[in-house]
Design an enzyme around this catalytic site. Structure first.
Site, PDB file in Angstrom:
ATOM      1  N   LYS A   3      32.080  35.638  44.148  1.00  0.00           N
ATOM      2  CA  LYS A   3      32.509  35.814  45.533  1.00  0.00           C
ATOM      3  C   LYS A   3      31.388  36.496  46.313  1.00  0.00           C
ATOM      4  CE  LYS A   3      36.497  37.696  48.064  1.00  0.00           C
ATOM      5  NZ  LYS A   3      37.725  38.522  47.914  1.00  0.00           N
TER       6      LYS A   3
ATOM      7  N   HIS B  12      31.692  37.679  49.507  1.00  0.00           N
ATOM      8  CA  HIS B  12      32.195  38.507  50.607  1.00  0.00           C
ATOM      9  C   HIS B  12      33.220  39.480  50.036  1.00  0.00           C
ATOM     10  CE1 HIS B  12      34.959  35.103  50.202  1.00  0.00           C
ATOM     11  NE2 HIS B  12      35.914  35.909  50.655  1.00  0.00           N
TER      12      HIS B  12
END
Length: 378
Positions: free
Chosen positions: A107, A109
């Site tokens: 991921k 963010h």
């Protein structure tokens, strides 16, 4: 009842442990399949975590696992609920342990990264929580993920079932993992545990042989199958892939507690009868269909049953091999052995002395095979 026996019954009731004709992700044929994806309820996953926790507790008490670990790691995807439920179960037992799992894609963010939950640190000891191992591929993919997060130590891999199958070479997948990575695997149960637990397992219904009940659930009659004088030949052979030809044939006698010398003598007789002596150290995957069928016949005959049940015994064979099998059946029948065979092949049915034709569960024709109508083949 030990947690092992309870776990086997739990898998069967949940539909996780099933028997039939399956092909695993690694491409191997197997007569049984374990699919942890069939755990679907909160009660099931909670109970499953308790079994994993019991396994960890038992091996911690024995000193095989360390008393302190930083976290339980569940590889995506099936390992995630396993790690979470196991951590919750350990907490209920008074041992609060962190858990973490990985994302298939990192991921970029929010909190970012590929790890969720506890963030491993250098020097941490982590237990990997998985479902099953066939060829060890998942573990080989998991370790780089952990080592990318931190320099961690993995003292143990906890799995639900050890399939006892070979890995990429002559060793089992579990033995290869210990050899290559120094990681010990601790299964809740092994395939042999499952076989020994389910062997002679009580079922519902009523079975009569020559008018004598050998099983009646209502009356509490349950003569053990090994005392019913019945052998069974499966359509798909149903040979255990982790056992050699010799071990497959000998298994029924081991369950009867025969001594090794007596087993050796009886198995040698059948190896010679079926002309498969040269294959005794091979595994089923190394045999042709006809050779596997001969091994299956030997296994069905090893206890010298009075009755042999054969489900589509020639269905997976070429015509020449099928004729050989039927010639063997005729010889066995001439010796006084009863053979009850299921087949959709009229030419095979005509080898029998008596034929019963059933359509949609209804008896439509019976008698001498030579007088059967041609439509019986449909």
């Amino acid at each position: 009842m030990s947690y092992k026996a309870e776990f086997i019954a739990f898998m069967a009731r949940a539909g996780v442990l099933t028997f039939g004709d399956f092909t695993t992700k690694s491409g191997r044929k197997t007569p049984y399949f374990i699919n942890t994806g069939n755990y679907r309820t909160g009660a099931q996953i909670a109970r499953l975590g308790e079994f994993y926790a019991a396994c960890i507790a038992a091996h911690t008490e024995s000193g095989e696992l360390p008393s302190e670990v930083a976290a339980l790691f569940g590889p995506a995807y099936k390992g995630i609920p396993l790690a979470v439920s196991t951590a919750a179960a350990l907490a209920r037992m008074g041992r609060d342990v962190n858990y973490c799992f990985n994302r298939k894609e990192a991921k970029d963010h929010g909190e970012g990264g590929s790890m969720v939950g506890y963030q491993p640190k250098d020097g941490d000891k982590l237990l990997i929580i998985e479902d099953v191992i066939t060829a060890g591929t998942a573990v080989r993919e998991t370790l780089p993920v952990l080592h990318a997060a931190a320099r961690v130590e993995v003292p143990g891999l906890i799995i639900s079932v050890d399939r006892m199958e070979r890995g990429q070479g002559e060793l089992t997948a579990i033995e290869e993992i210990e050899r290559d990575f120094g990681i010990r695997t601790f299964p809740l149960v092994t395939v042999r545990d499952i076989l020994e637990t389910l062997y002679n397992k009580e079922i519902d219904g009523r079975i009569l042989i020559d008018g004598t009940p050998v099983f009646d659930s209502e009356k509490g009659i349950n003569l053990p199958p090994n005392k019913r004088d019945i052998g069974f030949l499966f359509q798909n052979y149903a040979l255990w892939p982790h056992m050699t030809v010799y071990e497959n044939i000998a298994f029924g006698l081991e369950m009867l507690k025969w001594d090794k010398a007596r087993i050796r003598k009886r198995v040698d007789e059948l190896l010679a009868l079926l002309k498969i002596e040269q294959f005794e150290k091979r595994y089923p995957a190394e045999l042709s269909g006809g050779q596997q069928q001969r091994v299956a016949i030997a296994r069905a005959l090893v206890t010298d049953p009075r009755i042999l049940l054969a489900d589509e015994p020639t269905g997976a064979l070429d015509q020449a091999t099928g004729r050989q099998v039927m010639a063997l059946f005729r010889a066995l029948n001439d010796e006084g052995r009863t053979i009850l065979m299921i087949t959709h092949d009229l030419s095979i049915a005509r080898c029998a002395r008596r034929v019963v034709h059933i359509v949609d569960g209804v008896l439509t024709e019976g008698g001498d095979a030579r007088n059967m109508q041609s439509e019986a083949a449909s």
